[in-house]
Design an enzyme around this catalytic site. Structure first.
Site, short mmCIF file in Angstrom:
data_model
loop_
_atom_site.label_atom_id
_atom_site.label_comp_id
_atom_site.label_asym_id
_atom_site.label_seq_id
_atom_site.Cartn_x
_atom_site.Cartn_y
_atom_site.Cartn_z
N SER A 139 0.82 -1.21 0.00
CA SER A 139 0.00 0.00 0.00
C SER A 139 0.85 1.26 0.00
O SER A 139 0.38 2.32 -0.41
CB SER A 139 -0.92 0.00 1.22
OG SER A 139 -0.16 -0.11 2.41
N GLN A 142 6.30 -0.13 -3.93
CA GLN A 142 6.53 -1.30 -4.77
C GLN A 142 8.02 -1.59 -4.80
O GLN A 142 8.84 -0.68 -4.67
CB GLN A 142 6.05 -1.06 -6.21
CG GLN A 142 4.56 -1.20 -6.37
CD GLN A 142 4.10 -1.09 -7.82
OE1 GLN A 142 2.93 -0.99 -8.06
NE2 GLN A 142 5.02 -1.11 -8.78
N ASP A 292 7.93 -6.47 13.07
CA ASP A 292 7.03 -7.29 12.25
C ASP A 292 7.78 -8.49 11.67
O ASP A 292 7.89 -8.64 10.46
CB ASP A 292 6.45 -6.43 11.12
CG ASP A 292 5.21 -7.05 10.50
OD1 ASP A 292 4.61 -7.94 11.14
OD2 ASP A 292 4.84 -6.65 9.38
#
Length: 560
Positions: A139, A142, A292
């Site tokens: 989001s 890229q 993460d």
């Protein structure tokens, strides 16, 4: 009503977001958040688009779908909220965990417009080769594979065009709504929504700046310089800036490719232990960690080597917070529910008197986990249960621990994917033990003693100066005292009753004296009705006297 958006574009964005929430059946939330005046506009907007409302699915599913449609800011917010088991029920947590950045790709020509303007030259002049088909699309950015003029194979991460403006506008709207809801609703204020949005804003701002991601990668690489089993990609700073990050291409097996991992012959148990050990080291020793560490953000190489990638989301713990985490876990091990309660109340900035049953709840929780074999303990489930207890007692997790909770959940999930018998507790124990030993090591104690002596000397030497300032303030009439009286309303009520009794006593006395004076003129000729007035006054004074006696006796009895 929250302050109106500052520009027509913000108003359009708020109307668009309201329309999405309304279409997914969250109109009540809009009214609760204070944007109900825009609900009507959102409804008109929906009518023009001729879209049907989506209200058949369960509320958690609809919320996840709404976040996906609302764009990158809310996808990221949903990912953060998926770790907040202290705020949301389990069914919402499970659904928000499904949020991923699966978005359509942007054509290469559109993607590079902003970055080429920043560089002042086409990307094809910077790289020997750059693939226009992306390796991945998120989001925010890229990624494309490329080759530098010097021959190194690299991955180029490019920010999506216009994404910063959209996210900044969303953050301003979220901040306004959080501030308004916090001021208006007590049950919202206890969750510290402004602090949550501020922490989230800091996190997403860091993700938007790819130079910060490069520095994060190098910090973690430095912390693992002595460990040959953990690696991070090299950053090429000549071409890395806010909008583009260029890192070395990693040869290896993606952690998300389970079939390739299974067929590789790698020792998955060893990889699980090494990965957990690395992240726990980041948390408890370095206090700077990958927030993460899911399978999509790691690669495995021969020799069970692990390469961490994507450092847009990192967390940082203060020493105090790290020590509190250690105390919390050891409090559970040592069955010190009082210590665990104290830490949770400190985190939530709450008073023990407001949560008298919390310690009993934690006693039962600790008894349940004791006597269970380590390999049967699920640390992720324990964390969820603990934070659920906080939610049930209206306690909220501090915003700076949100990323740590997310990292724990991701790490435990990755470990169990590699090894179903993965034991996070056994891996974490040595770190906790080392932290406790370090805290009470001679060097640490000597340092604390030195700090205490220094602070004591500063206090003594600064006392004359502070007293002088105090006297000057008193002379200038600027000295004031604040007194916090517990249960002020109770004392005010007692004072009010006392004043009422005094007033009634004075009035009764006046009636007795006045009636006696009038009745004493028995030989004089009084006007018609004056004698009746004297008798009424005397009767009223008698009744008032009885009332005073009754209320005084009752008041004394109530205080016993």
């Amino acid at each position: 009503m929250p302050k109106a958006p500052g520009s027509p574009s913000e108003l359009r964005r708020l109307t668009e977001l309201s329309s999405i929430l309304l279409r997914y059946g969250f109109g009540d939330f809009l009214r609760y958040a204070g944007v109900d005046q825009l609900v009507e506009k959102a409804g008109e907007f929906l009518h023009r688009r001729d879209q049907e409302r989506v209200e058949d699915a369960p509320a958690p599913v609809r919320l996840r779908q709404a976040f996906e449609e609302m764009g990158p800011t809310f996808i990221k917010l949903g990912q953060i909220l998926s770790t907040r088991v202290d705020l949301l029920p389990p069914d919402y947590i499970r659904e928000l965990e499904k949020l991923r950045d699966h978005v359509p790709t942007v054509t290469f020509d559109k993607l590079v417009v902003e970055i080429e303007a920043e560089l002042g030259q086409p990307l094809r002049e910077v790289f020997e080769r750059i693939d226009i088909v992306p390796l991945a699309a998120g989001s925010i950015a890229q990624t494309h594979r490329a080759q530098l003029k010097t021959g190194e194979e690299v991955v180029v991460k490019i920010r999506r065009p216009g994404i910063r403006g959209v996210i900044e506008a969303d953050l301003r709207l979220l901040t306004r709504v959080a501030r308004f809801a916090s001021r208006r609703f007590e049950d919202v204020r206890r969750l510290h929504p402004e602090a949550i949005i501020k922490e989230f804003a800091n996190s997403i701002h860091a993700e938007l700046d790819f130079a910060i991601e490069g520095r994060n990668a190098e910090t973690i690489a430095t912390n693992f310089a002595e460990d040959p089993n953990i690696d991070t990609p090299k950053v090429f700073w000549d071409w890395t800036n806010e909008m583009m990050n260029v890192q070395a291409y990693i040869e290896g097996i993606a952690g998300s490719d389970r079939e390739a991992v299974d067929a590789s012959g790698l020792d998955k148990k060893e990889i699980a232990i090494r990965g957990a050990t690395a992240v726990l080291k980041m948390m408890f020793e370095d206090r700077f960690f990958h927030a993460d560490p899911h399978p999509g953000n790691v690669f495995y190489q021969p020799g069970n080597k692990i390469v961490f990638i994507d450092f847009g989301m990192v967390g940082q713990l203060s020493r105090q917070r790290r020590d509190e985490m250690v105390d919390l876990l050891y409090g559970m091990v040592e069955r010190r529910s009082d210590k665990v309660t104290e830490i949770l109340l400190t985190w939530a900035d709450a008073d023990e008197r407001q949560n008298p049953r919390l310690e009993n709840r934690l006693d039962a929780f600790i008894d349940r986990i004791h006597g269970v074999a380590l390999d049967r303990l699920d640390i992720a489930a324990l964390t969820r249960d603990l934070f659920s207890a906080m939610r049930d007692h209206d306690l909220a997790l501090p915003s700076d621990l949100t990323l740590m909770a997310k990292a724990f959940a991701s790490l435990d999930g990755m470990g169990r994917q590699l090894d179903p018998e993965f034991d996070m507790v056994a891996v974490a124990q040595p770190f906790l033990r080392r932290q406790m030993l370090r805290r009470y090591s001679p060097d640490r104690l000597a340092g604390k003693a030195k700090d205490g002596v220094t602070e004591g000397i500063d206090l003594v030497t600064g006392l004359p100066r502070d007293l002088k300032k105090l006297l000057q303030m008193a002379q200038r009439g600027r000295l004031s005292f604040g007194i916090d009286i517990v249960q002020m309303e109770h004392y005010i009520d007692r004072i009010d009753r006392s004043v009422t009794r005094v007033t009634m006593a004075i009035l009764t006395s006046a009636l007795i004296i006045g009636s006696s004076l009038v009745m004493s003129f028995s030989g004089a000729k009084m006007p018609i009705g004056l004698s009746v007035f004297a008798m009424l006054g005397f009767s009223a004074s008698v009744l008032g006297g009885f009332w005073l006696i009754y209320t005084t006796i009752r008041g004394r009895g109530g205080r016993r």
